[in-house]
Design an enzyme around this catalytic site. Structure first.
Site, PDB file in Angstrom:
ATOM      1  N   ASP A  66       0.824  -1.206   0.000  1.00 51.87           N
ATOM      2  CA  ASP A  66       0.000   0.000   0.000  1.00 51.87           C
ATOM      3  C   ASP A  66       0.859   1.257   0.000  1.00 51.87           C
ATOM      4  OD1 ASP A  66       0.965  -0.403   2.576  1.00 51.87           O
ATOM      5  OD2 ASP A  66      -0.977  -0.712   3.487  1.00 51.87           O
ATOM      6  N   ASN A 135      -7.195  -2.775  14.360  1.00 54.47           N
ATOM      7  CA  ASN A 135      -8.580  -3.103  14.002  1.00 54.47           C
ATOM      8  C   ASN A 135      -8.643  -4.298  13.050  1.00 54.47           C
ATOM      9  OD1 ASN A 135      -7.577  -2.019  11.681  1.00 54.47           O
ATOM     10  ND2 ASN A 135      -9.023  -0.309  11.541  1.00 54.47           N
ATOM     11  N   HIS A 137      -6.990  -4.778  10.337  1.00 60.06           N
ATOM     12  CA  HIS A 137      -6.823  -4.546   8.897  1.00 60.06           C
ATOM     13  C   HIS A 137      -5.523  -5.188   8.420  1.00 60.06           C
ATOM     14  CE1 HIS A 137      -4.575  -0.375   9.331  1.00 60.06           C
ATOM     15  NE2 HIS A 137      -3.693  -1.354   9.269  1.00 60.06           N
ATOM     16  N   GLU A 142      -9.562  -1.571   5.523  1.00 54.74           N
ATOM     17  CA  GLU A 142     -10.188  -1.261   6.803  1.00 54.74           C
ATOM     18  C   GLU A 142     -11.439  -2.125   6.995  1.00 54.74           C
ATOM     19  OE1 GLU A 142      -8.394   0.294   8.654  1.00 54.74           O
ATOM     20  OE2 GLU A 142      -7.945   2.372   8.119  1.00 54.74           O
TER      21      GLU A 142
HETATM   22  C1  GLP Z   1      -0.409   0.083   8.700  1.00 53.05           C
HETATM   23  C2  GLP Z   1      -0.124  -0.616   7.342  1.00 53.05           C
HETATM   24  C3  GLP Z   1      -0.211  -2.087   7.508  1.00 53.05           C
HETATM   25  C4  GLP Z   1       0.534  -2.425   8.775  1.00 53.05           C
HETATM   26  C5  GLP Z   1      -0.293  -2.032   9.959  1.00 53.05           C
HETATM   27  C6  GLP Z   1       0.372  -2.262  11.304  1.00 53.05           C
HETATM   28  O1  GLP Z   1      -1.467   0.932   8.655  1.00 53.05           O
HETATM   29  N1  GLP Z   1      -0.915  -0.226   6.247  1.00 53.05           N
HETATM   30  O2  GLP Z   1       0.336  -2.719   6.375  1.00 53.05           O
HETATM   31  O3  GLP Z   1       0.729  -3.808   8.835  1.00 53.05           O
HETATM   32  O4  GLP Z   1      -0.764  -0.734   9.805  1.00 53.05           O
HETATM   33  O5  GLP Z   1       1.283  -1.270  11.632  1.00 53.05           O
HETATM   34  P1  GLP Z   1       2.333  -1.450  12.797  1.00 53.05           P
HETATM   35  O6  GLP Z   1       3.213  -2.573  12.389  1.00 53.05           O
HETATM   36  O7  GLP Z   1       3.067  -0.153  12.867  1.00 53.05           O
HETATM   37  O8  GLP Z   1       1.573  -1.778  14.021  1.00 53.05           O
END
Ligand code: GLP
Length: 262
Positions: A66, A135, A137, A142
């Site tokens: 993304d 959440n 995702h 989302e």
């Molecule tokens: C972000 C990314 C995800 C990531 C997730 C967790 O928003 N788009 O690909 O895996 O949130 O983030 P973190 O590893 O900082 O907890």
């Protein structure tokens, strides 16, 4: 879904070994990359394997999950920047082999469709790395995302904006948009390797592994995947009802595995 519960350092060592095994088995593989804090120790370990053990990314093609809409590729808050600094520059992964959605484009919806086509032309993802949002995702799919979705523009939720607030470019706070691979796109990857650590992810992990298959917990789509593996630490495993079963099953299944991943 295979659930591996280990102390943090060990789970990153094992996850990196699995990535390394996939690259050694198919040097010209297509890796799906993720960003976020969860990926930092994994990329550290992959960079170490490159330096210390000659793991080569020279033939690898990478597709990032993304990217934030409106953020240029050179900006420190962009995911392209993250991947460049954390993995590409520390290995022999070729810059031109790293694909990230062109989220700075005038027409992000068209850029998303083009990205999906590019991924298809590359033969699809062999190994997809995934972090987990609080959440549940994956990518920026989302809660409420279509389980059949392809790469497209998504609006970021309040929870995601709060979780990612550190270093978030101002344009993202305003526009709240990202281009993300869809859940259907992710499900097409031949293998999915998801990592979650820390108590903040315990609810998302439980929803992913033991909850119903639902768009309300997008990562639960991994229950449909024939080769999904989830690496979690004890705090992230805290809400799992069958925690002891996963520990037992994993120790038995490792006995069946070849010597590469212990
Ligand atoms: C972000 C990314 C995800 C990531 C997730 C967790 O928003 N788009 O690909 O895996 O949130 O983030 P973190 O590893 O900082 O907890």
């Amino acid at each position: 879904m295979r659930v591996v519960i280990e102390a943090e350092a060990e789970l990153y060592r094992l996850a990196a070994l699995r990535v390394a095994a996939a690259i050694r088995a198919k040097p010209a593989c297509v890796l799906g990359l993720a960003t976020g804090r969860t990926m930092l120790p994994l990329y550290d370990e992959l960079a170490r394997l490159h330096r210390a053990e000659g793991l080569s990314f020279a033939a690898v093609t990478a597709f990032n999950l993304d990217e934030y809409v409106g953020v240029g590729p050179e900006e420190p808050g962009s995911f392209r920047h993250f991947v460049r600094e954390r993995l590409q520059r520390r290995t022999d992964l070729r810059p031109e082999a790293v694909h990230v959605p062109d989220a700075g484009a005038n027409d992000p919806a068209a850029a998303a469709r083009a990205y999906e086509a590019e991924l298809r032309a590359a033969g699809g993802v062999d190994l997809q790395l995934l972090g987990l949002g609080v959440n549940a995702h994956i990518g920026f799919n989302e809660p409420g995302s279509s389980l059949a979705s392809r790469t497209r523009v998504k609006t970021l939720s309040d929870e995601t904006l709060a979780a990612n607030r550190e270093g978030l470019p101002a344009v993202v706070r305003e526009r709240r948009l990202a281009i993300t691979m869809g859940l259907g796109t992710i499900l097409d990857a031949r293998t999915c390797l998801c990592i979650a650590t820390g108590p903040a992810k315990a609810g998302a992990v439980a929803a992913t592994v033991e909850g119903p298959l639902t768009a309300s917990a997008p990562a639960s789509i991994l229950q449909l995947h024939p080769d999904a593996i989830l690496y979690i630490d004890d705090p992230a495993a805290a809400a799992l009802l069958r925690r002891r079963y996963y520990l037992d099953a994993e120790s038995r299944e490792r006995l069946l595995e070849d010597g590469d991943v212990r």
